[in-house]
Design an enzyme around this catalytic site. Structure first.
Site, PDB file in Angstrom:
ATOM      1  N   ARG A  56       0.122  -9.227 -11.123  1.00 40.21           N
ATOM      2  CA  ARG A  56      -0.888  -9.504 -12.144  1.00 40.21           C
ATOM      3  C   ARG A  56      -0.743 -10.884 -12.774  1.00 40.21           C
ATOM      4  O   ARG A  56      -1.719 -11.652 -12.863  1.00 40.21           O
ATOM      5  CB  ARG A  56      -0.805  -8.449 -13.263  1.00 40.21           C
ATOM      6  CG  ARG A  56      -1.426  -7.131 -12.903  1.00 40.21           C
ATOM      7  CD  ARG A  56      -0.681  -6.005 -13.606  1.00 40.21           C
ATOM      8  NE  ARG A  56       0.533  -5.755 -12.850  1.00 40.21           N
ATOM      9  CZ  ARG A  56       0.585  -4.874 -11.851  1.00 40.21           C
ATOM     10  NH1 ARG A  56      -0.437  -4.109 -11.601  1.00 40.21           N
ATOM     11  NH2 ARG A  56       1.677  -4.742 -11.124  1.00 40.21           N
ATOM     12  N   THR A  57       0.463 -11.202 -13.240  1.00 37.68           N
ATOM     13  CA  THR A  57       0.637 -12.439 -14.018  1.00 37.68           C
ATOM     14  C   THR A  57       0.380 -13.655 -13.138  1.00 37.68           C
ATOM     15  O   THR A  57      -0.347 -14.574 -13.510  1.00 37.68           O
ATOM     16  CB  THR A  57       2.064 -12.481 -14.612  1.00 37.68           C
ATOM     17  OG1 THR A  57       2.323 -11.228 -15.250  1.00 37.68           O
ATOM     18  CG2 THR A  57       2.201 -13.602 -15.618  1.00 37.68           C
ATOM     19  N   LYS A  84      18.670 -22.308  -0.554  1.00 38.17           N
ATOM     20  CA  LYS A  84      19.803 -23.135  -0.092  1.00 38.17           C
ATOM     21  C   LYS A  84      20.724 -23.469  -1.250  1.00 38.17           C
ATOM     22  O   LYS A  84      21.590 -24.330  -1.139  1.00 38.17           O
ATOM     23  CB  LYS A  84      19.274 -24.424   0.543  1.00 38.17           C
ATOM     24  CG  LYS A  84      18.347 -24.211   1.723  1.00 38.17           C
ATOM     25  CD  LYS A  84      17.778 -25.568   2.179  1.00 38.17           C
ATOM     26  CE  LYS A  84      16.583 -25.383   3.092  1.00 38.17           C
ATOM     27  NZ  LYS A  84      15.810 -26.640   3.230  1.00 38.17           N
ATOM     28  N   HIS A 134       7.312 -11.846 -22.982  1.00 40.79           N
ATOM     29  CA  HIS A 134       6.208 -11.946 -22.018  1.00 40.79           C
ATOM     30  C   HIS A 134       4.952 -12.191 -22.870  1.00 40.79           C
ATOM     31  O   HIS A 134       4.104 -11.309 -23.036  1.00 40.79           O
ATOM     32  CB  HIS A 134       6.112 -10.652 -21.213  1.00 40.79           C
ATOM     33  CG  HIS A 134       5.237 -10.726 -19.989  1.00 40.79           C
ATOM     34  ND1 HIS A 134       4.414 -11.805 -19.695  1.00 40.79           N
ATOM     35  CD2 HIS A 134       5.046  -9.832 -18.971  1.00 40.79           C
ATOM     36  CE1 HIS A 134       3.770 -11.564 -18.573  1.00 40.79           C
ATOM     37  NE2 HIS A 134       4.141 -10.379 -18.114  1.00 40.79           N
TER      38      HIS A 134
END
Ligand code: CP
Length: 317
Positions: A56-57, A84, A134
Site C-alpha cells: 500500500r505505502t 553487497k 508511520h
C-alpha cells in the site's frame, strides 16, 4: 511537519494535520478527474528506499508522485548493492548524487529516517520505521474518519491488538488524540508497550467490555515477524479474546466503523467476511492513501506553487 521533512505526527500537531487534510480534499478531486494528473511537481524527483516490504505505502506514494508529474527513481533494496553490504549512509548519498528532491524511506529500525536527514539535503519522508512511526498511515486514517464522520473530535476509537510492535498504533494515538478523539487500547498485557501508562489513552484487556460503546474499531495485524517470542498462547486463543469475530461484529453499533491498516490476517484479528461489510472502510483507507500522500509530497516539494492552481489547472502536457 517541518517545511522539509515528515518524520512523525508530533512534528505536525493538530494544525499541521488539519492543513494536510484540507489540502487532501483538492487531491481527492484531482484523483477523480478523467486525467488524474496535475503538473505541479514537474521537474522534481522522488526516490523510494524501502528496506521492508510494502504494498500500500509504496504503490500509493508512487501513484501520488506520478499524479503530481514528479519523476520517480525506483530503487529495489532486494536487487541493489545493499545486498553487497552497502551501508544506508552510502546508499542515500549515492541516490542523492543522481539528483533527488525527496526520499521516501521505510526501514526496520526506529530512527533511520531521522538519521538520513543529517546526511542529505533532500526532503525525507518516513514511510514506517520499526515500531516507531508511520505518519502517512495516521494521516490517511484521519482523512478517512473525517470523510465518514465529518469530525474526529469526540469520536470513541478502540485500537485493538498488537500495540507493542505497531508503528501504526503509535502514530494513530498521536494523530487521533491531537484531533480530539478518545482512544482506548485493547490488548493482552504481553502486547502492550511498557510505557503505555504515559500515553494519553485508556487501556483495557477486554474487547467485549468496550465493543458496544465505540464509534470506531481499529484492528491491528498480529506482527508475527516482529515478535521474538510467543506473546499469545496461540493465534486461535488470540482470536477468541481479541478478534472481531462474526458474533462480536453483530454486537457493534450499526454505525460503528471498522478500520485496518492492512495487510489483514483474515480469520485472525478480523473474521473473513467482515471486511466486505459496509461498516468496514478498509478500501477507502487505501484509496485515500494516494490523495494524502499527494498532499505530503506537494507540501514538501511544491512550495512555489499556489494550491489554488490545483483547482484551476489540469494537466495539459
Ligand atoms: N499499511 C501499510 O503500511 O501497508 P504496507 O505495508 O502494504 O505498505
Amino acid at each position: 511537519m517541518s517545511r522539509q521533512h515528515l518524520l512523525t505526527i508530533d512534528d505536525l500537531g493538530a494544525d499541521g494535520i488539519e492543513e494536510l487534510l484540507d489540502l487532501t480534499d483538492s487531491f481527492v478531486e484531482v484523483s477523480e478527474r478523467r486525467i488524474p494528473k496535475v503538473p505541479v511537481l514537474r521537474g522534481k524527483t522522488v526516490a523510494w528506499l524501502f528496506y521492508e516490504d510494502s504494498t500500500r505505502t509504496r504503490l500509493s506514494f508512487e501513484t501520488a508522485a506520478r499524479r503530481l508529474s514528479a519523476d520517480t527513481m525506483n530503487f529495489s533494496v532486494s536487487s541493489s548493492s545493499v545486498n553487497k553490504g552497502e551501508s544506508v549512509l552510502d546508499t542515500v548519498q549515492t541516490i542523492e548524487a543522481m539528483g533527488v528532491d525527496a526520499i521516501v524511506v521505510r526501514h526496520g529500525s526506529a530512527g533511520v529516517p531521522r538519521q538520513i536527514t543529517g546526511w542529505v539535503d533532500a526532503s525525507v519522508i518516513n514511510a514506517g520505521d520499526g515500531w516507531h512511526a508511520h505518519p502517512t498511515q495516521a494521516l490517511l486514517d484521519c482523512y478517512t474518519l473525517r470523510q465518514h464522520r465529518g469530525n474526529i473530535d469526540g469520536l470513541r476509537i478502540a485500537i485493538v491488538g498488537d500495540i507493542k510492535h505497531s508503528r501504526v498504533a503509535r502514530s494513530n494515538v498521536a494523530a487521533f488524540t491531537a484531533m480530539g478523539a478518545d482512544v482506548t487500547l485493547v490488548a493482552p498485557r504481553t502486547l502492550l508497550p511498557p510505557a503505555v501508562g504515559l500515553w494519553p489513552v485508556e487501556v483495557t484487556h477486554s474487547l467485549d467490555d468496550v465493543l458496544a460503546h465505540v464509534d470506531v474499531v481499529y484492528l491491528l495485524r498480529m506482527q508475527l515477524e516482529r515478535q521474538a517470542q510467543a506473546l499469545v498462547p496461540s493465534l486461535r486463543e488470540y482470536t477468541a479474546e481479541y478478534g472481531l469475530t462474526a458474533s462480536r461484529f453483530a454486537r457493534l453499533d450499526p454505525d460503528a466503523l471498522i478500520m485496518h491498516p492492512g495487510p489483514m490476517n483474515r480469520g485472525v484479528e478480523i473474521a473473513a467476511d467482515v471486511p466486505e461489510s459496509p461498516q468496514a472502510v478498509v478500501t477507502n483507507q487505501v484509496r485515500n492513501g494516494v490523495a494524502v500522500r499527494m498532499s505530503v509530497l506537494f507540501r514538501l516539494l511544491g512550495s512555489e506553487v499556489d494550491p489554488r492552481q490545483l483547482v484551476e489547472e489540469s494537466f495539459s502536457g
